[in-house]
Design an enzyme around this catalytic site. Sequence first.
Site, mmCIF file in Angstrom:
data_model
loop_
_atom_site.group_PDB
_atom_site.id
_atom_site.type_symbol
_atom_site.label_atom_id
_atom_site.label_comp_id
_atom_site.label_asym_id
_atom_site.label_seq_id
_atom_site.Cartn_x
_atom_site.Cartn_y
_atom_site.Cartn_z
ATOM 1 N N THR A 293 -8.166 -30.924 27.218
ATOM 2 C CA THR A 293 -8.804 -29.917 28.066
ATOM 3 C C THR A 293 -10.304 -29.862 27.823
ATOM 4 O O THR A 293 -11.105 -29.985 28.754
ATOM 5 C CB THR A 293 -8.181 -28.538 27.814
ATOM 6 N N GLN B 81 -5.810 -29.089 34.023
ATOM 7 C CA GLN B 81 -6.982 -28.454 33.423
ATOM 8 C C GLN B 81 -8.191 -29.356 33.589
ATOM 9 O O GLN B 81 -8.150 -30.517 33.195
ATOM 10 C CB GLN B 81 -6.752 -28.176 31.932
ATOM 11 N N ASP C 227 -9.328 -23.739 34.390
ATOM 12 C CA ASP C 227 -10.160 -23.876 33.179
ATOM 13 C C ASP C 227 -11.593 -24.275 33.511
ATOM 14 O O ASP C 227 -12.171 -25.162 32.872
ATOM 15 C CB ASP C 227 -9.546 -24.885 32.212
ATOM 16 N N ASP D 71 -6.867 -19.278 34.573
ATOM 17 C CA ASP D 71 -7.538 -19.150 33.272
ATOM 18 C C ASP D 71 -8.968 -19.694 33.333
ATOM 19 O O ASP D 71 -9.419 -20.389 32.417
ATOM 20 C CB ASP D 71 -6.759 -19.909 32.187
ATOM 21 N N TYR E 29 -5.203 -16.408 37.080
ATOM 22 C CA TYR E 29 -5.688 -15.498 36.057
ATOM 23 C C TYR E 29 -7.192 -15.713 35.914
ATOM 24 O O TYR E 29 -7.649 -16.841 35.793
ATOM 25 C CB TYR E 29 -5.000 -15.791 34.720
ATOM 26 N N ARG F 88 -4.888 -13.094 30.743
ATOM 27 C CA ARG F 88 -3.797 -13.089 29.778
ATOM 28 C C ARG F 88 -4.345 -13.596 28.448
ATOM 29 O O ARG F 88 -5.223 -14.469 28.414
ATOM 30 C CB ARG F 88 -2.647 -13.964 30.270
ATOM 31 N N TRP G 191 -4.690 -15.694 25.126
ATOM 32 C CA TRP G 191 -4.314 -17.070 24.798
ATOM 33 C C TRP G 191 -4.264 -17.233 23.282
ATOM 34 O O TRP G 191 -5.290 -17.140 22.604
ATOM 35 C CB TRP G 191 -5.334 -18.027 25.419
#
Length: 335
Positions: free
Chosen positions: A99, A138, A163, A183, A211, A247, A249
């Site tokens: 990532t 990602q 990401d 995310d 998210y 959320r 992590w």
Amino acid sequence: MTGRRAFLAGALSLPIAAQARGAEQWDAVVDPATGTLGAALAEAEKAGRPWRILLKPGLFTEKLTVRVPGLTLQGSPGTVIEYGTASGTPKPGGGTWGTGGSATLTIAAPGVALRELIVINSFDYIGARRDGSGNGAQAVALAIGREADRTTVDRCTLLGYQDTFYVQARSLVTGTRITGGVDFIFGGGAAWFERCEIVTRYVPDTDSFGYVAAPSTPAAQEFGLVFSDCSLLRENGVPEHSTWLGRPWRAGGNMALTGEAVFLRCFMDGHIRREGWTWMGYKGPDGEPRRLTPPEARLWEFGTRGPGAAPAGTDRRLLTVAEAKRFTRAKVIGF
């Protein structure tokens, strides 16, 4: 002028002699039609001192790492740095990217300033979802590494899907548009986001639009991702009540990570879910799957407004006036 110096002089549009644009002085001025940012960064590393680089308008299709402390990277209207690598895609020389390694632009030195840049990870996220390929796809646009203390990002645009922006060190982010879906602002660094636009992207053929934040803040670290006077917006087609604020992590199942994210006086459009936050899965020390839930993490709001600013609930906690006073730029990042 001969050899390498002659080549760089042509490639970077007079990189050695300081140039003026208004009152500012530059160590390098790079035109994408004739040179590369990678060559300018290599010359800055050789110089062994902070450098100031001006990028002219145009497209730089490069995957880059900044390793020069104190470097300034200044864009012009229409300056774009773009690359299309995702986690799981092949690396040159073998293996695959993770990532963090997928980032278009990585900051790996302290005191770096980015201004008026458009940074894009152009990996085909929509196509990967359609074809069922990739490890979640990602694909980071900008990564601020642990060694990149006191990074500043001013009036930039960061564009990705999953990401988009990875923050692992103290950072100041002002007037910047950050666009993504899953995310898309994440990491364990202490970061202060001020007057930023945070935009959820439209993805066809899905009911959930992801998210906003995924903090992995160490429990021993007082502050994490703090959003002050920002606007949470959405692209056309993103439906009502479809997007989580975030959320927590617990990266790698590290039990010392609890995650902190705070929204202060932010506008939230109607795509934000009324529940606000949700859980994130991880494997515990025994290898069994577990969940890190919002009440176990440090996830807060204060003074939020707009159709997405729902009342407080079990998982959507509000700071008091006294508690909110603890969150200032000086305290969160110290600069």
